[in-house]
Design a protein around this motif. Structure first.
Motif, PDB file in Angstrom:
ATOM      1  N   LEU A 191      11.564  -0.019  -2.412  1.00  0.00           N
ATOM      2  CA  LEU A 191      12.555  -0.873  -3.068  1.00  0.00           C
ATOM      3  C   LEU A 191      12.454  -0.755  -4.581  1.00  0.00           C
ATOM      4  CD1 LEU A 191      12.255  -4.083  -0.856  1.00  0.00           C
ATOM      5  CD2 LEU A 191      13.596  -1.998  -0.464  1.00  0.00           C
ATOM      6  N   SER A 192      13.607  -0.715  -5.227  1.00  0.00           N
ATOM      7  CA  SER A 192      13.621  -0.617  -6.693  1.00  0.00           C
ATOM      8  C   SER A 192      13.719  -1.984  -7.354  1.00  0.00           C
ATOM      9  CB  SER A 192      14.764   0.283  -7.152  1.00  0.00           C
ATOM     10  OG  SER A 192      16.005  -0.239  -6.743  1.00  0.00           O
ATOM     11  N   SER A 193      13.967  -3.027  -6.556  1.00  0.00           N
ATOM     12  CA  SER A 193      14.010  -4.398  -7.070  1.00  0.00           C
ATOM     13  C   SER A 193      13.760  -5.360  -5.916  1.00  0.00           C
ATOM     14  CB  SER A 193      15.371  -4.694  -7.719  1.00  0.00           C
ATOM     15  OG  SER A 193      16.408  -4.554  -6.772  1.00  0.00           O
ATOM     16  N   ASN A 198       7.332  -0.280  -0.890  1.00  0.00           N
ATOM     17  CA  ASN A 198       7.268   0.608  -2.057  1.00  0.00           C
ATOM     18  C   ASN A 198       8.545   1.398  -2.277  1.00  0.00           C
ATOM     19  OD1 ASN A 198       4.671  -0.160  -2.745  1.00  0.00           O
ATOM     20  ND2 ASN A 198       3.752   1.378  -1.410  1.00  0.00           N
ATOM     21  N   GLY A 217      21.927   3.936  -2.508  1.00  0.00           N
ATOM     22  CA  GLY A 217      20.694   3.167  -2.362  1.00  0.00           C
ATOM     23  C   GLY A 217      20.874   1.672  -2.187  1.00  0.00           C
ATOM     24  N   ARG A 218      22.111   1.198  -2.153  1.00  0.00           N
ATOM     25  CA  ARG A 218      22.375  -0.241  -1.984  1.00  0.00           C
ATOM     26  C   ARG A 218      22.711  -0.531  -0.535  1.00  0.00           C
ATOM     27  NH1 ARG A 218      26.665  -2.851  -5.907  1.00  0.00           N
ATOM     28  NH2 ARG A 218      26.339  -4.710  -4.674  1.00  0.00           N
ATOM     29  N   LYS A 240      15.039   2.995  -3.810  1.00  0.00           N
ATOM     30  CA  LYS A 240      14.905   4.122  -4.741  1.00  0.00           C
ATOM     31  C   LYS A 240      15.588   5.357  -4.153  1.00  0.00           C
ATOM     32  CE  LYS A 240      10.418   2.405  -6.218  1.00  0.00           C
ATOM     33  NZ  LYS A 240       8.965   2.606  -6.069  1.00  0.00           N
ATOM     34  N   ASN A 299      14.963   8.492  -4.041  1.00  0.00           N
ATOM     35  CA  ASN A 299      14.139   9.440  -3.284  1.00  0.00           C
ATOM     36  C   ASN A 299      13.763   8.931  -1.894  1.00  0.00           C
ATOM     37  OD1 ASN A 299      14.217  10.960  -5.596  1.00  0.00           O
ATOM     38  ND2 ASN A 299      12.085  10.618  -6.149  1.00  0.00           N
ATOM     39  N   ASP A 300      13.930   7.648  -1.649  1.00  0.00           N
ATOM     40  CA  ASP A 300      13.477   7.047  -0.394  1.00  0.00           C
ATOM     41  C   ASP A 300      14.599   6.647   0.551  1.00  0.00           C
ATOM     42  OD1 ASP A 300      10.698   7.154  -0.983  1.00  0.00           O
ATOM     43  OD2 ASP A 300      10.926   5.440  -2.324  1.00  0.00           O
ATOM     44  N   GLN A 345      17.964  -2.886  -2.607  1.00  0.00           N
ATOM     45  CA  GLN A 345      18.173  -1.717  -3.458  1.00  0.00           C
ATOM     46  C   GLN A 345      16.990  -0.775  -3.243  1.00  0.00           C
ATOM     47  OE1 GLN A 345      20.932  -1.124  -5.570  1.00  0.00           O
ATOM     48  NE2 GLN A 345      20.055   0.907  -5.681  1.00  0.00           N
TER      49      GLN A 345
END
Length: 92
Positions: A83-85, A81, A49-50, A12, A14-15, A10
């Protein structure tokens, strides 16, 4: 014995674009490794984002080579940095 790895990622919002750029190079380099049958990246249809990495190797030795390669460690460092999880990684 053939080994398969599925890594769910997952990223972010913005990335996402930067992640895709880095992931494309990772896929290309990994597919050239000895013992790699396939290394693919998929993007979830309903979630930008997935992502899912689908990896197949000829044996555990090939997996070990990939996991200790410089390009793998550089990729982890570059995207950490973003990744959201925590990734969900399943080995078969």
């Amino acid at each position: 014995m053939k080994k398969t790895i599925i890594a769910q990622i997952q990223v972010k919002a913005n990335d996402v674009e930067k992640f895709i750029e880095l992931a494309k190079q990772m896929v290309k380099t990994s597919n050239n490794e000895k013992g790699c049958i396939t290394y693919e990246l998929f993007n979830h249809i309903d979630s930008k984002g997935r992502f899912l990495f689908f990896e197949e190797y000829t044996n555990q030795e090939a997996v070990n080579y990939h996991n200790t390669s410089d390009h793998f460690h550089q990729f982890l460092s570059d995207v950490g940095n973003m990744l959201s999880s925590e990734p969900i990684i399943t080995n078969y």
